[in-house]
Design a protein around this motif. Structure first.
Motif, PDB file in Angstrom:
ATOM      1  N   GLY A 162      -3.072  13.268  -1.804  1.00 16.59           N
ATOM      2  CA  GLY A 162      -3.803  12.081  -2.217  1.00 16.59           C
ATOM      3  C   GLY A 162      -3.651  10.954  -1.219  1.00 16.59           C
ATOM      4  N   GLU A 163      -4.553   9.997  -1.308  1.00 17.07           N
ATOM      5  CA  GLU A 163      -4.480   8.838  -0.425  1.00 17.07           C
ATOM      6  C   GLU A 163      -3.309   7.953  -0.830  1.00 17.07           C
ATOM      7  OE1 GLU A 163      -9.022   7.902   0.980  1.00 17.07           O
ATOM      8  OE2 GLU A 163      -8.224   6.778  -0.704  1.00 17.07           O
ATOM      9  N   PHE A 164      -2.708   7.292   0.179  1.00 19.52           N
ATOM     10  CA  PHE A 164      -1.684   6.297  -0.134  1.00 19.52           C
ATOM     11  C   PHE A 164      -1.798   5.141   0.838  1.00 19.52           C
ATOM     12  CE2 PHE A 164       0.535   8.817   3.053  1.00 19.52           C
ATOM     13  CZ  PHE A 164       1.282   7.882   3.755  1.00 19.52           C
ATOM     14  N   GLY A 165      -1.461   3.977   0.339  1.00 24.96           N
ATOM     15  CA  GLY A 165      -1.486   2.782   1.174  1.00 24.96           C
ATOM     16  C   GLY A 165      -0.091   2.457   1.653  1.00 24.96           C
ATOM     17  N   ALA A 166       0.034   2.152   2.936  1.00 25.76           N
ATOM     18  CA  ALA A 166       1.319   1.784   3.520  1.00 25.76           C
ATOM     19  C   ALA A 166       1.267   0.336   3.988  1.00 25.76           C
ATOM     20  CB  ALA A 166       1.656   2.700   4.695  1.00 25.76           C
ATOM     21  N   MET A 167       2.273  -0.424   3.569  1.00 20.32           N
ATOM     22  CA  MET A 167       2.430  -1.814   3.984  1.00 20.32           C
ATOM     23  C   MET A 167       3.848  -1.977   4.517  1.00 20.32           C
ATOM     24  SD  MET A 167       0.661  -3.565   0.631  1.00 20.32           S
ATOM     25  CE  MET A 167       0.682  -5.233   1.260  1.00 20.32           C
ATOM     26  N   ALA A 168       4.121  -3.112   5.113  1.00 20.80           N
ATOM     27  CA  ALA A 168       5.476  -3.384   5.587  1.00 20.80           C
ATOM     28  C   ALA A 168       6.455  -3.225   4.428  1.00 20.80           C
ATOM     29  CB  ALA A 168       5.553  -4.789   6.166  1.00 20.80           C
ATOM     30  N   GLY A 169       7.583  -2.581   4.676  1.00 20.42           N
ATOM     31  CA  GLY A 169       8.588  -2.385   3.651  1.00 20.42           C
ATOM     32  C   GLY A 169       8.392  -1.128   2.809  1.00 20.42           C
ATOM     33  N   HIS A 170       7.372  -0.329   3.128  1.00 26.50           N
ATOM     34  CA  HIS A 170       7.112   0.907   2.377  1.00 26.50           C
ATOM     35  C   HIS A 170       8.304   1.850   2.508  1.00 26.50           C
ATOM     36  CE1 HIS A 170       5.150   4.640   1.125  1.00 26.50           C
ATOM     37  NE2 HIS A 170       4.112   3.925   0.716  1.00 26.50           N
ATOM     38  N   ALA A 171       8.590   2.580   1.454  1.00 21.94           N
ATOM     39  CA  ALA A 171       9.669   3.574   1.489  1.00 21.94           C
ATOM     40  C   ALA A 171       9.337   4.660   2.508  1.00 21.94           C
ATOM     41  CB  ALA A 171       9.836   4.201   0.110  1.00 21.94           C
ATOM     42  N   PRO A 172      10.340   5.232   3.162  1.00 20.77           N
ATOM     43  CA  PRO A 172      10.083   6.307   4.117  1.00 20.77           C
ATOM     44  C   PRO A 172       9.400   7.499   3.441  1.00 20.77           C
ATOM     45  CG  PRO A 172      12.315   5.495   4.361  1.00 20.77           C
ATOM     46  CD  PRO A 172      11.754   4.866   3.117  1.00 20.77           C
ATOM     47  N   SER A 218      -2.435   1.083  18.578  1.00 19.20           N
ATOM     48  CA  SER A 218      -1.070   0.615  18.408  1.00 19.20           C
ATOM     49  C   SER A 218      -1.149  -0.881  18.170  1.00 19.20           C
ATOM     50  CB  SER A 218      -0.226   0.909  19.649  1.00 19.20           C
ATOM     51  OG  SER A 218       1.088   0.419  19.460  1.00 19.20           O
ATOM     52  N   GLU A 219      -0.938  -1.293  16.901  1.00 20.22           N
ATOM     53  CA  GLU A 219      -1.086  -2.704  16.563  1.00 20.22           C
ATOM     54  C   GLU A 219      -0.371  -3.007  15.251  1.00 20.22           C
ATOM     55  OE1 GLU A 219      -5.209  -3.702  15.663  1.00 20.22           O
ATOM     56  OE2 GLU A 219      -5.530  -1.657  14.991  1.00 20.22           O
ATOM     57  N   ASP A 220      -0.167  -4.286  15.002  1.00 20.32           N
ATOM     58  CA  ASP A 220       0.395  -4.743  13.741  1.00 20.32           C
ATOM     59  C   ASP A 220      -0.752  -5.069  12.805  1.00 20.32           C
ATOM     60  OD1 ASP A 220       2.959  -4.440  14.688  1.00 20.32           O
ATOM     61  OD2 ASP A 220       3.122  -6.512  15.353  1.00 20.32           O
ATOM     62  N   VAL A 221      -0.697  -4.531  11.592  1.00 22.41           N
ATOM     63  CA  VAL A 221      -1.772  -4.698  10.614  1.00 22.41           C
ATOM     64  C   VAL A 221      -1.171  -5.041   9.250  1.00 22.41           C
ATOM     65  CG1 VAL A 221      -3.302  -3.108  11.834  1.00 22.41           C
ATOM     66  CG2 VAL A 221      -1.826  -2.234  10.014  1.00 22.41           C
ATOM     67  N   TYR A 222      -2.028  -5.374   8.308  1.00 22.80           N
ATOM     68  CA  TYR A 222      -1.585  -5.698   6.954  1.00 22.80           C
ATOM     69  C   TYR A 222      -1.292  -4.438   6.147  1.00 22.80           C
ATOM     70  CZ  TYR A 222      -1.766  -7.332   2.134  1.00 22.80           C
ATOM     71  OH  TYR A 222      -1.475  -7.571   0.822  1.00 22.80           O
ATOM     72  N   MET A 223      -2.246  -3.479   6.153  1.00 21.05           N
ATOM     73  CA  MET A 223      -2.102  -2.260   5.363  1.00 21.05           C
ATOM     74  C   MET A 223      -2.957  -1.152   5.962  1.00 21.05           C
ATOM     75  SD  MET A 223      -2.800  -1.581   1.278  1.00 21.05           S
ATOM     76  CE  MET A 223      -4.567  -1.738   1.325  1.00 21.05           C
ATOM     77  N   VAL A 224      -2.514   0.087   5.786  1.00 20.24           N
ATOM     78  CA  VAL A 224      -3.274   1.260   6.200  1.00 20.24           C
ATOM     79  C   VAL A 224      -3.303   2.244   5.035  1.00 20.24           C
ATOM     80  CG1 VAL A 224      -3.462   3.172   7.846  1.00 20.24           C
ATOM     81  CG2 VAL A 224      -2.536   0.967   8.604  1.00 20.24           C
TER      82      VAL A 224
END
Length: 86
Positions: free
Chosen positions: A30-40, A17-23
């Motif tokens: 398929g793989e997807f990258g999630a960043m702050a502001g990503h659509a639900p 449980s932490e704040d990160v740049y991207m996951v």
């Protein structure tokens, strides 16, 4: 840009449980990258590595997961995995 709040949970414990740049998440479509502001979005996980980037340009930390779901919403990214190691 603000950080993304990331949580990785298994039936046994809260793994991360932490704040990160991207996951980067291994979804069945398929793989997807999630960043702050990503659509639900919500997806079923396939067995593979969740890649956690703590800062922009950093090398990812890999956490192997099997089974489960991932959900991105206004609160961040939650990965509910059947098992996680790494």
């Amino acid at each position: 840009m603000a950080d993304l709040h990331f949580e990785l949970v298994t039936p046994e414990r809260l793994v991360r449980s932490e704040d990160v740049y991207m996951v980067v998440v291994p979804g069945v479509e398929g793989e997807f990258g999630a960043m702050a502001g990503h659509a639900p979005v919500m997806t079923v996980l396939k067995d593979g590595a969740v890649k956690v980037y703590k800062t922009a340009g950093s090398q990812p930390e890999s956490i192997n997961v099997s089974g489960g779901f991932a959900e991105v919403n206004d609160a961040g990214l939650t990965v509910l995995a059947e098992s996680a190691e790494g």
